[in-house]
Design a protein around this motif. Structure first.
Motif, PDB file in Angstrom:
ATOM      1  N   THR A  57      -4.160   7.452   0.283  1.00 17.18           N
ATOM      2  CA  THR A  57      -4.672   7.055  -1.026  1.00 17.18           C
ATOM      3  C   THR A  57      -5.198   5.627  -0.895  1.00 17.18           C
ATOM      4  O   THR A  57      -4.559   4.777  -0.280  1.00 17.18           O
ATOM      5  N   ASN A  59      -7.053   2.282  -2.830  1.00 20.77           N
ATOM      6  CA  ASN A  59      -7.466   1.531  -4.007  1.00 20.77           C
ATOM      7  C   ASN A  59      -8.633   0.641  -3.598  1.00 20.77           C
ATOM      8  O   ASN A  59      -8.470  -0.254  -2.765  1.00 20.77           O
ATOM      9  N   GLN A  91      -9.744   4.680  -7.416  1.00 22.62           N
ATOM     10  CA  GLN A  91      -8.632   5.150  -6.591  1.00 22.62           C
ATOM     11  C   GLN A  91      -9.043   6.473  -5.952  1.00 22.62           C
ATOM     12  O   GLN A  91      -9.321   7.451  -6.642  1.00 22.62           O
TER      13      GLN A  91
END
Length: 460
Positions: A57, A59, A91
């Motif tokens: 993930t 950002n 994101q």
């Protein structure tokens, strides 16, 4: 910065001095032999036994400010507006499932990866542009959350050779996945990678669509620098090899055919000498030859572009001097939504204008030498000059007003990779870059601050 020949000569002389002091890097010849012993396929654990489920993930935040009266233009519910600042905050998450290879002479596996993006900043005035870094609706509003299949393929393997069919990652000097946004691109087609020899590998691929970084669907390939986004191609194909004739020398040779656009040829070489603990020298050469082909949808192209970089390393410190030159009346061009530009001075700007020369001086420090593993700092200054598109006779590129244009770029950055614990391998990077240009240089005057945090995770 224009005294490039003298600068390169001075660095070469200092490099020879370094060689005399440290010759720890082996220069031994490596004979080419078929790999012996167990192959990758002979060690296959099975379709279920070898499966994995994980991902990352990310950002991704960028804040851009145009200077010298530059403006971004955008659509706000049917009203055209301008702003000097653009902010994107997204994101991006990837969940990647891979089975193991089945056992036997021929092994089979599958890979499926779901890509998801969430717009954290949804203000029309902040995003300031359609699908540039945040996916938007036609009225300019952000798409708050969206998903797609980023990867979906079947793979077959014999010995150390793997064939991939479907939507996939692929890496070569001319067609390469680009991952500098919240989500990466991917390609639809057929790819092959072979490592049957100890120091010689082969790659080949043929693709008809690209999955863009900030869009949900598939697109035809187009040029990165064409003046018209409507000019597309139906297929891009590449084949090449990587060869390591000496322990200290790695080379690459690739040929690419982009239907009705160009044939592009690449040669690259990386050589290491000395001992980084005392003084090490890294030399990196990249060369591209691009020639028009087929219906010449991009017009006449005859372009030679190269970069040559010398990096001197002493323990934690590395100083690199790079020279790059474009020989041709058009941009050095590559395919949009790819990272098909391995040139040393491809930075925020690619420094690839017609007949452009550029020099970069960079410094980096690895703080592991000072007791902080994972922490690094870097800075660079690059300058491009002698940009001249006045002799360009085609219509694909808007370069005819470029007559002696120049530009410069400065950047400082830091990165940190967490070394242990539940967030091990999490990477945080922050950069601040400024770019200043003369009137007709295409990248303009802009400052950018970017912060990217990437967290890997394993589920299975």
């Amino acid at each position: 910065m224009r005294v490039t020949s003298s600068a390169l000569l001075a660095l070469s002389i200092s490099s020879l001095a370094a060689m005399a002091q440290a010759e720890e890097m082996s220069q031994a010849f490596v004979p080419t032999e078929v790999k012996t012993g167990a192959s990758s396929q002979s060690e296959a654990s099975g379709f279920v036994e070898g499966q994995s489920l994980g991902g990352t993930t990310r950002n991704w935040y960028a804040n851009e400010l145009k200077r010298n009266n530059g403006r971004f233009t955008y659509n706000d519910h049917g009203v055209e507006k301008t702003t000097p600042r653009r902010i994107n905050w997204v994101q991006g998450t990837i969940i990647d499932y891979s089975s193991g290879f089945t056992q036997g002479t021929v092994g089979f596996k599958t890979q499926v990866a779901a890509y998801n993006a969430i717009a954290l900043d949804r203000d029309v005035g902040d995003i300031a542009g359609k699908n540039n870094r945040t996916l938007t609706h036609s009225d300019g509003d952000a798409v708050g959350q969206w998903s797609k299949l980023g990867l979906a393929n079947l793979q077959a393997r014999v010995s150390n050779t793997t064939l991939v069919v479907g939507r996939q990652n692929f890496s070569s000097p001319t067609i390469d996945v680009i991952g500098n946004r919240a989500l990466p691109s991917s390609f639809q087609g057929v790819g092959l990678h072979s490592e049957e020899f100890n120091n010689l590998s082969f790659d080949a691929g043929s693709f008809d669509r690209v999955s863009p970084r900030t869009e949900q669907g598939l697109k035809k390939f187009r040029s990165e620098y064409s003046d018209s986004a409507k000019v597309t191609t139906d297929r891009a194909s590449v084949a090449g090899l990587n060869y390591q004739p000496f322990k200290s020398l790695k080379t690459s040779l690739y040929a690419t055919h982009v239907e009705d656009f160009w044939n592009q040829y690449y040669f690259g070489a990386v050589h290491d000498l000395g001992d980084n603990a005392v003084l090490g020298l890294n030399t990196n050469l990249n060369y591209y030859k691009t020639i028009d082909t087929g219906s010449k949808a991009m017009g006449d192209i005859n372009n030679d572009t190269f970069s040559l970089a010398f990096g001197l390393t002493h323990q934690a410190h590395t100083v690199t001097l790079s020279y790059q030159q474009v020989i041709g009346d058009e941009y050095f061009d590559y395919l949009h939504e790819t990272n098909g530009i391995y040139l040393a001075n491809s930075l925020l700007s690619d420094f690839n204008g017609p007949n452009e020369k550029s020099v970069q001086l960079a410094y980096s420090i690895n703080m592991a030498q000072y007791g902080v593993p994972g922490l690094k700092f870097n800075a660079y200054h690059a300058r491009g000059f002698d940009i001249d598109g006045t002799k360009y006779k085609g219509t694909a590129y808007d370069v005819k007003k470029m007559d002696g244009e120049d530009h410069s770029e400065y950047s400082i950055g830091t990165s940190y990779a967490i070394q242990s614990g539940p967030l091990k391998a999490t990477a945080i990077r922050a950069t601040y870059t400024t770019h200043r240009a003369s009137k007709f240089q295409s990248d303009g005057n802009i400052n950018e601050f970017r912060v990217v945090t990437t967290i890997p995770f394993n589920i299975l």
